[in-house]
Design an enzyme around this catalytic site. Structure first.
Site, mmCIF file in Angstrom:
data_model
loop_
_atom_site.group_PDB
_atom_site.id
_atom_site.type_symbol
_atom_site.label_atom_id
_atom_site.label_comp_id
_atom_site.label_asym_id
_atom_site.label_seq_id
_atom_site.Cartn_x
_atom_site.Cartn_y
_atom_site.Cartn_z
ATOM 1 C CG ASN A 35 3.553 3.953 0.837
ATOM 2 O OD1 ASN A 35 2.579 3.281 0.449
ATOM 3 N ND2 ASN A 35 4.420 3.491 1.598
ATOM 4 C CG ASP A 131 -1.462 2.834 10.756
ATOM 5 O OD1 ASP A 131 -1.078 2.216 11.667
ATOM 6 O OD2 ASP A 131 -0.795 3.577 10.167
HETATM 7 N N1 EPU Z 1 3.471 14.530 10.830
HETATM 8 C C1 EPU Z 1 3.315 14.739 11.639
HETATM 9 N N2 EPU Z 1 2.047 15.978 11.100
HETATM 10 C C2 EPU Z 1 1.328 15.308 9.385
HETATM 11 C C3 EPU Z 1 2.439 14.620 9.320
HETATM 12 C C4 EPU Z 1 3.583 13.772 9.216
HETATM 13 O O1 EPU Z 1 2.960 15.818 12.078
HETATM 14 O O2 EPU Z 1 0.580 15.943 9.231
HETATM 15 C C5 EPU Z 1 4.506 12.515 11.119
HETATM 16 C C6 EPU Z 1 4.553 11.524 11.113
HETATM 17 O O3 EPU Z 1 3.828 11.118 12.744
HETATM 18 C C7 EPU Z 1 5.758 10.754 11.222
HETATM 19 C C8 EPU Z 1 6.740 11.843 10.258
HETATM 20 O O4 EPU Z 1 5.693 13.029 10.018
HETATM 21 O O5 EPU Z 1 6.261 11.237 12.268
HETATM 22 C C9 EPU Z 1 6.722 11.188 8.910
HETATM 23 O O6 EPU Z 1 5.135 10.976 8.485
HETATM 24 P P1 EPU Z 1 5.193 11.493 6.912
HETATM 25 O O7 EPU Z 1 3.947 11.943 6.789
HETATM 26 O O8 EPU Z 1 6.235 10.820 5.969
HETATM 27 O O9 EPU Z 1 4.923 9.176 6.416
HETATM 28 P P2 EPU Z 1 3.193 9.609 6.009
HETATM 29 O O10 EPU Z 1 3.169 10.170 4.362
HETATM 30 O O11 EPU Z 1 2.106 9.080 6.553
HETATM 31 C C10 EPU Z 1 4.271 7.410 4.433
HETATM 32 C C11 EPU Z 1 4.050 6.190 3.945
HETATM 33 C C12 EPU Z 1 4.565 5.078 5.086
HETATM 34 C C13 EPU Z 1 5.757 5.295 5.156
HETATM 35 C C14 EPU Z 1 5.754 7.808 5.643
HETATM 36 C C15 EPU Z 1 7.137 7.547 5.743
HETATM 37 C C16 EPU Z 1 2.304 6.323 2.290
HETATM 38 C C17 EPU Z 1 0.722 5.348 2.411
HETATM 39 N N3 EPU Z 1 2.517 5.429 3.825
HETATM 40 O O12 EPU Z 1 3.322 7.499 4.952
HETATM 41 O O13 EPU Z 1 4.381 4.281 4.061
HETATM 42 O O14 EPU Z 1 6.113 4.995 6.346
HETATM 43 O O15 EPU Z 1 5.381 7.649 4.402
HETATM 44 O O16 EPU Z 1 8.151 7.142 4.436
HETATM 45 O O17 EPU Z 1 2.132 6.347 1.046
HETATM 46 C C18 EPU Z 1 4.608 1.469 4.488
HETATM 47 O O18 EPU Z 1 4.273 1.478 3.854
HETATM 48 O O19 EPU Z 1 3.829 0.810 5.252
HETATM 49 C C19 EPU Z 1 4.146 2.717 4.930
HETATM 50 C C20 EPU Z 1 3.587 2.978 6.097
#
Ligand code: EPU
Length: 436
Positions: A35, A131
């Site tokens: 990540n 997802d």
């Molecule tokens: N969210 C929103 N709006 C947005 C973005 C996020 O409502 O525009 C919400 C999401 O729906 C969720 C929360 O905020 O409920 C957290 O989401 P976040 O954006 O922090 O997650 P992400 O950046 O999409 C990354 C990792 C994930 C990890 C999460 C939390 C990457 C590519 N993915 O996702 O990793 O679970 O942060 O730490 O960096 C994995 O490695 O298997 C994985 C899923």
């Protein structure tokens, strides 16, 4: 660029054959952080020339991200020893377009939006879908990019972003979204003036992206805190950067030691990146001892039950959750594990039940009554971490298991079979052709 993973392995009927019941001993070398690296690969759009990234894990998501960058005109070459060279052409030769076929495969593809808008003032990207573990909107990304000066229109499943210029501003995030913070940082580094992000994500991978951007000439301060300040600079130079170790990979090895017992040195494991998790585990019977360049984990009896809840960093990461649920399935007593980030991150619970676990979902909690032993069974992975949890659980189960959904595991883990096999786990990849 090809790592050969897609060609050689990922067919629908492939599975891992696991024979459970072997304690684990030896050394586990933690891979580079998925990540972090995926966003660091996107960040290479920000500077023309030859970028050198080190400690890049050989995983399917890296291969897909490389394919996405190559579709835009960059070239990616995997060298020996986890070294990747990415060559970024002049802006006129970059095609700011991210196709559906690639975007739907990895969520991290959304992080090309920020660099493309910063460098080319244009980006067209297929809208990312949901997802396997729930609804994943990108409103926080888009609202922040709009406040920097970008405009977006949506048609036929694609989102088109434009900006005549990007101007620094103050952005307050509704939630400390990990990839939204990455995207905003990458957009703001080349903007005019100063951007301040309040309620920014604090994950080690976000810090690592910021550190790489700073090594390229960006001016970001506050990394690791919830307020980031980014002074825009006119130009960046190519990166020469070593990626941090993957804390979720390290946690996967720890879960395997908990479930199988044993004593394993986690080489490159970084205790400060996993502080809350390790403190929680230390309280329920997992022995952790810091060592030079890593730490040792040993477990010689069933761990105690626990109450665990996920939170954004520095809280216990949602990505640990399936591993923790698996580990608690054979703990002594009743555990409650609570997921606070993603609504549907429990699909693997039914699969763990097939292995003999006793657990039930109540809203966003899983209540687990620890059993003494799991029993081998056929199960199916639905996402990366669920897949890892099922594999780990299967290594501890009595008899033989068949874990389907191998591509999910290859997306995030380099050579699971060898790295866990070297510790004593009996896992074999059975390809579709061989299994008939
Ligand atoms: N969210 C929103 N709006 C947005 C973005 C996020 O409502 O525009 C919400 C999401 O729906 C969720 C929360 O905020 O409920 C957290 O989401 P976040 O954006 O922090 O997650 P992400 O950046 O999409 C990354 C990792 C994930 C990890 C999460 C939390 C990457 C590519 N993915 O996702 O990793 O679970 O942060 O730490 O960096 C994995 O490695 O298997 C994985 C899923």
């Amino acid at each position: 660029m090809t790592l050969g993973l897609k060609d050689s392995k990922a067919t629908a009927g492939d599975h891992f054959k696991v024979t459970g019941g072997n304690p684990l001993f030896g050394e586990f070398v933690v891979q580079g952080a998925k990540n972090a690296v995926l966003k660091q690969m996107a960040a290479t759009i920000l500077a023309s020339g030859e970028h050198h990234l080190f400690n890049v894990p050989k995983i399917l998501d890296v291969e897909i991200m490389a394919e996405l960058l190559e579709s835009m005109g960059l070239t990616c070459q995997f060298e020996e020893d986890h070294h990747v060279v990415i060559t970024t052409p002049a802006p006129d030769d970059i095609r700011p377009f991210a196709d559906y076929e690639l975007v739907e495969k990895i969520r991290a593809s959304v992080t090309v939006l920020g660099p493309l808008l910063a460098r080319l003032k244009a980006a067209t990207m297929s809208l990312p879908g949901g997802d396997d573990f729930g609804h994943r909107p990108i409103d926080i990304h888009l609202n922040a990019l709009k406040s920097l000066g970008a405009t977006f229109t949506t048609s036929h499943g694609y989102i088109e972003g434009k900006a005549s210029r990007l101007d620094g501003t103050t952005i307050v995030l509704d939630f400390p979204s990990h990839t939204a913070t990455d995207n905003i940082m990458m957009a703001a580094v080349l903007a005019n003036g100063t951007t301040t992000i309040h309620n920014a994500a604090r994950e080690p991978e976000v810090i690592d992206l910021g550190s790489m951007l700073n090594s390229m000439g960006a001016a970001i301060t506050g990394l690791g805190s919830s307020i980031l300040r980014i002074e825009g600079v006119p130009i960046l130079k190519p990166a020469n950067y070593r990626i941090i170790p993957d804390r979720i990979d390290a946690a996967t090895a720890i879960a395997a030691v908990i479930m199988n017992k044993g004593n394993v040195f986690i080489r490159h494991g970084v205790i400060r990146h996993m502080d809350m998790l390790l403190r929680k585990l230390a309280g329920i019977g997992v022995n952790i001892h810091p060592d030079n360049n890593g730490f040792t984990v040993w477990v010689n009896k069933r761990i105690d039950a626990a109450q665990i809840a996920t939170l954004p960093y520095p809280g216990i990461a949602t990505d640990y959750l399936p591993l923790l649920v698996a580990a608690m399935s054979t703990a002594n007593g009743e555990s409650i594990v609570t997921e606070n980030l993603f609504e549907g991150r429990f699909k693997y619970v039914d699969e763990l039940r097939r292995l003999g676990a006793t657990m039930a979902i109540h809203g966003h909690h899983v209540v687990i009554k620890g059993v003494e032993n799991l029993q081998g069974a056929p199960v199916k992975a639905t996402d990366i971490r669920a897949g890892a949890a099922l594999l780990v659980a299967a290594t501890s189960a009595d008899g033989e298991s068949k874990v389907l959904g191998t591509t999910h595991i290859q997306r995030g883990y380099e050579d699971f079979v060898t790295r866990f096999g070297d510790l004593g786990a009996k896992i074999e990849l059975v390809s579709n052709e061989n299994s008939c």
